[in-house]
Design a protein around this motif. Sequence first.
Motif, PDB file in Angstrom:
ATOM      1  N   ALA A  81      49.296 -38.160  15.500  1.00  0.00           N
ATOM      2  CA  ALA A  81      50.443 -39.024  15.787  1.00  0.00           C
ATOM      3  C   ALA A  81      51.393 -39.158  14.609  1.00  0.00           C
ATOM      4  N   SER A  82      50.902 -38.943  13.389  1.00  0.00           N
ATOM      5  CA  SER A  82      51.743 -39.093  12.192  1.00  0.00           C
ATOM      6  C   SER A  82      51.085 -38.346  11.049  1.00  0.00           C
ATOM      7  N   GLY A  83      51.831 -38.200   9.960  1.00  0.00           N
ATOM      8  CA  GLY A  83      51.247 -37.581   8.772  1.00  0.00           C
ATOM      9  C   GLY A  83      50.053 -38.376   8.274  1.00  0.00           C
ATOM     10  N   MET A  84      50.177 -39.706   8.243  1.00  0.00           N
ATOM     11  CA  MET A  84      49.069 -40.515   7.734  1.00  0.00           C
ATOM     12  C   MET A  84      47.832 -40.407   8.622  1.00  0.00           C
ATOM     13  N   ALA A  85      48.032 -40.228   9.929  1.00  0.00           N
ATOM     14  CA  ALA A  85      46.870 -40.034  10.807  1.00  0.00           C
ATOM     15  C   ALA A  85      46.145 -38.752  10.422  1.00  0.00           C
ATOM     16  N   ALA A  86      46.911 -37.710  10.054  1.00  0.00           N
ATOM     17  CA  ALA A  86      46.302 -36.433   9.666  1.00  0.00           C
ATOM     18  C   ALA A  86      45.615 -36.547   8.304  1.00  0.00           C
ATOM     19  N   VAL A  87      46.299 -37.210   7.353  1.00  0.00           N
ATOM     20  CA  VAL A  87      45.723 -37.409   6.018  1.00  0.00           C
ATOM     21  C   VAL A  87      44.413 -38.197   6.137  1.00  0.00           C
ATOM     22  N   SER A  88      44.459 -39.288   6.910  1.00  0.00           N
ATOM     23  CA  SER A  88      43.270 -40.130   7.073  1.00  0.00           C
ATOM     24  C   SER A  88      42.146 -39.360   7.748  1.00  0.00           C
ATOM     25  N   GLY A 107      50.777 -39.471  -6.026  1.00  0.00           N
ATOM     26  CA  GLY A 107      50.994 -38.936  -4.684  1.00  0.00           C
ATOM     27  C   GLY A 107      51.764 -39.888  -3.779  1.00  0.00           C
ATOM     28  N   TYR A 108      51.761 -39.569  -2.499  1.00  0.00           N
ATOM     29  CA  TYR A 108      52.479 -40.345  -1.485  1.00  0.00           C
ATOM     30  C   TYR A 108      52.090 -41.822  -1.564  1.00  0.00           C
ATOM     31  N   GLN A 109      53.063 -42.684  -1.320  1.00  0.00           N
ATOM     32  CA  GLN A 109      52.867 -44.108  -1.616  1.00  0.00           C
ATOM     33  C   GLN A 109      51.805 -44.802  -0.758  1.00  0.00           C
ATOM     34  N   ILE A 147      45.143 -32.578  -3.147  1.00  0.00           N
ATOM     35  CA  ILE A 147      46.271 -32.108  -3.957  1.00  0.00           C
ATOM     36  C   ILE A 147      47.562 -32.387  -3.206  1.00  0.00           C
ATOM     37  N   GLU A 148      48.570 -32.852  -3.928  1.00  0.00           N
ATOM     38  CA  GLU A 148      49.897 -32.976  -3.319  1.00  0.00           C
ATOM     39  C   GLU A 148      50.862 -32.209  -4.216  1.00  0.00           C
ATOM     40  N   THR A 149      51.332 -31.067  -3.746  1.00  0.00           N
ATOM     41  CA  THR A 149      52.206 -30.245  -4.587  1.00  0.00           C
ATOM     42  C   THR A 149      53.276 -29.573  -3.753  1.00  0.00           C
ATOM     43  N   SER A 151      54.610 -32.912  -5.756  1.00  0.00           N
ATOM     44  CA  SER A 151      54.271 -34.306  -5.505  1.00  0.00           C
ATOM     45  C   SER A 151      55.526 -35.072  -5.085  1.00  0.00           C
ATOM     46  N   ASN A 152      55.290 -36.103  -4.313  1.00  0.00           N
ATOM     47  CA  ASN A 152      56.379 -36.931  -3.790  1.00  0.00           C
ATOM     48  C   ASN A 152      56.266 -38.327  -4.390  1.00  0.00           C
ATOM     49  N   PRO A 153      57.249 -38.835  -5.130  1.00  0.00           N
ATOM     50  CA  PRO A 153      58.592 -38.275  -5.317  1.00  0.00           C
ATOM     51  C   PRO A 153      58.826 -37.558  -6.656  1.00  0.00           C
ATOM     52  N   ASN A 178      50.886 -30.488   2.374  1.00  0.00           N
ATOM     53  CA  ASN A 178      51.933 -29.468   2.369  1.00  0.00           C
ATOM     54  C   ASN A 178      53.252 -29.986   2.955  1.00  0.00           C
ATOM     55  N   THR A 179      53.401 -31.309   2.991  1.00  0.00           N
ATOM     56  CA  THR A 179      54.561 -31.914   3.648  1.00  0.00           C
ATOM     57  C   THR A 179      55.884 -31.459   3.043  1.00  0.00           C
ATOM     58  N   LEU A 180      55.983 -31.547   1.721  1.00  0.00           N
ATOM     59  CA  LEU A 180      57.274 -31.285   1.086  1.00  0.00           C
ATOM     60  C   LEU A 180      57.644 -29.808   1.176  1.00  0.00           C
ATOM     61  N   ALA A 198      49.726 -32.007   6.693  1.00  0.00           N
ATOM     62  CA  ALA A 198      51.117 -32.379   6.456  1.00  0.00           C
ATOM     63  C   ALA A 198      51.616 -33.405   7.451  1.00  0.00           C
ATOM     64  N   SER A 199      52.667 -34.079   7.001  1.00  0.00           N
ATOM     65  CA  SER A 199      53.468 -34.866   7.908  1.00  0.00           C
ATOM     66  C   SER A 199      54.484 -33.913   8.528  1.00  0.00           C
ATOM     67  N   GLY A 200      54.480 -33.842   9.863  1.00  0.00           N
ATOM     68  CA  GLY A 200      55.489 -33.040  10.560  1.00  0.00           C
ATOM     69  C   GLY A 200      56.761 -33.819  10.783  1.00  0.00           C
ATOM     70  N   LEU A 211      57.717 -38.834  14.706  1.00  0.00           N
ATOM     71  CA  LEU A 211      56.627 -38.790  13.734  1.00  0.00           C
ATOM     72  C   LEU A 211      55.539 -37.870  14.262  1.00  0.00           C
ATOM     73  N   LEU A 212      54.936 -37.114  13.329  1.00  0.00           N
ATOM     74  CA  LEU A 212      53.897 -36.154  13.705  1.00  0.00           C
ATOM     75  C   LEU A 212      53.084 -35.806  12.460  1.00  0.00           C
ATOM     76  N   GLY A 213      51.861 -35.391  12.665  1.00  0.00           N
ATOM     77  CA  GLY A 213      51.056 -34.892  11.552  1.00  0.00           C
ATOM     78  C   GLY A 213      50.167 -33.774  12.034  1.00  0.00           C
TER      79      GLY A 213
HETATM   80  C1  LIG Z   1      55.793 -38.838   4.716  1.00  0.00           C
HETATM   81  C2  LIG Z   1      54.587 -38.321   4.014  1.00  0.00           C
HETATM   82  C3  LIG Z   1      53.295 -38.559   4.505  1.00  0.00           C
HETATM   83  C4  LIG Z   1      53.056 -39.464   5.710  1.00  0.00           C
HETATM   84  O1  LIG Z   1      53.639 -38.985   6.856  1.00  0.00           O
HETATM   85  P1  LIG Z   1      54.043 -39.910   8.123  1.00  0.00           P
HETATM   86  O2  LIG Z   1      54.444 -38.937   9.144  1.00  0.00           O
HETATM   87  O3  LIG Z   1      55.134 -40.816   7.639  1.00  0.00           O
HETATM   88  O4  LIG Z   1      52.816 -40.704   8.481  1.00  0.00           O
HETATM   89  C5  LIG Z   1      52.221 -38.001   3.828  1.00  0.00           C
HETATM   90  N1  LIG Z   1      52.397 -37.242   2.726  1.00  0.00           N
HETATM   91  C6  LIG Z   1      53.627 -37.004   2.212  1.00  0.00           C
HETATM   92  C7  LIG Z   1      53.744 -36.162   0.995  1.00  0.00           C
HETATM   93  C8  LIG Z   1      54.753 -37.536   2.838  1.00  0.00           C
HETATM   94  O5  LIG Z   1      55.954 -37.312   2.314  1.00  0.00           O
END
Ligand SMILES: *Cc1c(COP(=O)(O)O)cnc(C)c1O
Length: 379
Positions: A81-88, A107-109, A147-149, A151-153, A178-180, A198-200, A211-213
């Motif tokens: 459903a979201s990037g955070m759902a995928a990360v979690s 990394g991401y906040q 790893i976040e590379t 990195s954001n921000p 791999n979001t960025l 990644a966050s899609g 929102l997507l992950g």
């Molecule tokens: C935005 C973001 C996420 C979270 O994604 P959502 O779709 O907002 O849940 C995770 N990692 C990075 C690096 C992001 O920029």
Amino acid sequence: MSTRNTYGDGTRAVRAGIPEPVRNEPVLPGPAFAAHFHLPGEVAGPYTYGRDTNPTWTLLERAIGELEAPGHDDADTVVFASGMAAVSAVLLSGARSGDTVVLPSDGYQALPLLREQLEAYGVRVRTAPTAGEAQLDALDGAALLWIETPSNPGLDVCDVRRLAEAAHERGCLVAVDNTLATPLGQRPLELGADFSVASGTKGLTGHGDLLLGYVTCRDPELAARVRRWRKVVGAIPGPMEAWLAHRSIATIQLRLQRQWANALAVSEALDGRDGVSGLRYPGLPSDPSHKVAARQMWGYGGVVSFTLPDRAAAERFLTALRLVEDATSFGGVRSTAERRGRWGGDAVPEGFIRFSAGVEDTEDLVADVLRALDAAGAR
Ligand SMILES: *Cc1c(COP(=O)(O)O)cnc(C)c1O
């Protein structure tokens, strides 16, 4: 029709996940809105109940897999459903009480929130910055390296191949956010990672309207674990979002080529300007990240970061922009920028700007940024 490994990114993107042609059917079938599917008698797949599977997800998962791991039919993608759902899903489905997980300190906040959750379950968390060698030093006894590379921000870059080798020598799994970069900018599985996550919501879909992950991996046991987690937690994307995402992937190369070119042009225009400090863009040859980035990335992303003298100057700059919306998130077709310090979650100066380049004409965008900089009187 196989568009696996022999074609370029643009060709693979327009065909990614498109099913075999069926006479009188659409090329990309529309969203399947279904909570349940006809299921007479015995329980048999592939489509039974809408929290477990959906044909619209299947096509999207194939499409993402063809971009993240071209030529690897064993790649398995699970959309969320979201990037955070995928990360979690990766962090929480595998972690056991007593395990050690290594997270980036920059990394991401939302990662610190996840850290609290992991620690509440008895998982030990170590953190290390993305730049430098500290992640290598944190690996002994760890079960997972995150790893976040870039990195954001902060836009630091680390050497994925080197970290993955060192982690695997110690029996530690590796996940890359791999979001960025997006799969057109970087392919973590080819660099040795076990998971590309990644966050899609950002550059993958690029229109700022959903929102997507997703998680892509090649080990069937890891994929099954992530898929089971989705069923348990129910963090599923809606069919409409999944379909819109698939539709958007067709233009990913066109969008990103312009966004990357615009980010480079904006960073070149800002380089050395009065009042601009801490300029970061991995595509600038002078950037501290450039050497490692050039070895592992196909494109350097659409995000540029820099710092104006103080909060007031940053706010004046954002207000003066005409083509760039003051908004969070990044990777969309319309340029956005924000004063990142307003959220309070990142360790950044008050005047720190995160700028996301859209697909506007390069000359227009650069002119708008330079005019706003003058208007802000940032010196
Ligand atoms: C935005 C973001 C996420 C979270 O994604 P959502 O779709 O907002 O849940 C995770 N990692 C990075 C690096 C992001 O920029």
